[in-house]
Design a protein around this motif. Sequence first.
Motif, mmCIF file in Angstrom:
data_model
loop_
_atom_site.group_PDB
_atom_site.id
_atom_site.type_symbol
_atom_site.label_atom_id
_atom_site.label_comp_id
_atom_site.label_asym_id
_atom_site.label_seq_id
_atom_site.Cartn_x
_atom_site.Cartn_y
_atom_site.Cartn_z
ATOM 1 N N LEU A 123 -9.296 -13.189 -35.717
ATOM 2 C CA LEU A 123 -9.658 -14.463 -35.110
ATOM 3 C C LEU A 123 -10.694 -14.211 -34.022
ATOM 4 O O LEU A 123 -10.686 -13.149 -33.374
ATOM 5 C CB LEU A 123 -8.422 -15.126 -34.501
ATOM 6 C CG LEU A 123 -7.335 -15.541 -35.482
ATOM 7 C CD1 LEU A 123 -6.116 -16.063 -34.720
ATOM 8 C CD2 LEU A 123 -7.852 -16.589 -36.447
ATOM 9 N N THR A 178 -12.742 -2.059 -40.569
ATOM 10 C CA THR A 178 -12.713 -3.473 -40.879
ATOM 11 C C THR A 178 -13.835 -3.784 -41.850
ATOM 12 O O THR A 178 -14.777 -3.000 -41.975
ATOM 13 C CB THR A 178 -12.812 -4.323 -39.585
ATOM 14 O OG1 THR A 178 -12.584 -5.685 -39.906
ATOM 15 C CG2 THR A 178 -14.129 -4.146 -38.882
ATOM 16 N N ASP A 229 -14.951 -6.210 -45.709
ATOM 17 C CA ASP A 229 -14.526 -7.003 -46.856
ATOM 18 C C ASP A 229 -13.703 -6.143 -47.827
ATOM 19 O O ASP A 229 -13.386 -4.996 -47.543
ATOM 20 C CB ASP A 229 -15.736 -7.619 -47.559
ATOM 21 C CG ASP A 229 -16.719 -6.572 -48.071
ATOM 22 O OD1 ASP A 229 -16.379 -5.363 -48.108
ATOM 23 O OD2 ASP A 229 -17.844 -6.959 -48.436
ATOM 24 N N LYS A 282 -3.671 -7.997 -39.497
ATOM 25 C CA LYS A 282 -4.479 -8.745 -38.530
ATOM 26 C C LYS A 282 -4.442 -7.969 -37.217
ATOM 27 O O LYS A 282 -3.436 -7.382 -36.873
ATOM 28 C CB LYS A 282 -3.907 -10.143 -38.331
ATOM 29 C CG LYS A 282 -4.149 -11.064 -39.517
ATOM 30 C CD LYS A 282 -3.648 -12.458 -39.272
ATOM 31 C CE LYS A 282 -4.229 -13.154 -38.081
ATOM 32 N NZ LYS A 282 -5.658 -13.356 -38.045
ATOM 33 N N VAL A 296 -7.982 -6.997 -40.992
ATOM 34 C CA VAL A 296 -8.482 -8.130 -41.771
ATOM 35 C C VAL A 296 -8.327 -9.438 -41.001
ATOM 36 O O VAL A 296 -7.442 -9.577 -40.168
ATOM 37 C CB VAL A 296 -7.738 -8.249 -43.124
ATOM 38 C CG1 VAL A 296 -7.998 -7.028 -43.987
ATOM 39 C CG2 VAL A 296 -6.250 -8.437 -42.934
ATOM 40 N N HIS A 297 -9.209 -10.370 -41.293
ATOM 41 C CA HIS A 297 -9.129 -11.752 -40.801
ATOM 42 C C HIS A 297 -8.935 -11.854 -39.287
ATOM 43 O O HIS A 297 -8.043 -12.564 -38.815
ATOM 44 C CB HIS A 297 -8.014 -12.520 -41.519
ATOM 45 C CG HIS A 297 -8.089 -12.446 -43.001
ATOM 46 N ND1 HIS A 297 -9.126 -12.970 -43.736
ATOM 47 C CD2 HIS A 297 -7.262 -11.875 -43.913
ATOM 48 C CE1 HIS A 297 -8.941 -12.738 -45.002
ATOM 49 N NE2 HIS A 297 -7.821 -12.067 -45.154
ATOM 50 N N GLU A 337 -10.904 -10.090 -32.370
ATOM 51 C CA GLU A 337 -12.178 -9.410 -32.649
ATOM 52 C C GLU A 337 -12.374 -8.232 -31.700
ATOM 53 O O GLU A 337 -12.815 -7.155 -32.112
ATOM 54 C CB GLU A 337 -13.350 -10.383 -32.521
ATOM 55 C CG GLU A 337 -13.459 -11.364 -33.648
ATOM 56 C CD GLU A 337 -14.602 -12.344 -33.466
ATOM 57 O OE1 GLU A 337 -15.113 -12.816 -34.492
ATOM 58 O OE2 GLU A 337 -14.982 -12.644 -32.315
#
Length: 124
Positions: A33, A52, A54, A11, A30-31, A38
Amino acid sequence: MARAQALKDLKPGGVPLAEVLAVGVPMFLVHALPGPEEKNARLFVSLGPAETGDEKALVRWAEMLADPAFHEALLARAKPHRPKEAARAAAEAALRLIPTSLRWLFGFFGHDEHKRSGRRKGCS
């Protein structure tokens, strides 16, 4: 094998990003917030050592890292942004938080503090 182990997914929080940047390991973020994470992700992607996306993007990026030229170019882009002597800077910052009068308790004087204070390590 070493290159595969050199990929870190995490993260994009400030502390993990700083640690991984200091070590010089490529990151897949990943993921994130909304908000600071971001922004961190966008910044580190622009600096070079991060990507970054999927799961499919992660697989593609990991495959690209298998190419030594791509891997080295990625780390070279990030190198100017890596903290220099990160461990020393962290130790000195922590030392500044300890009142001067108590530093002798820890047996740790900064690299030249004993010279500035007129004392030698272990002397009172």
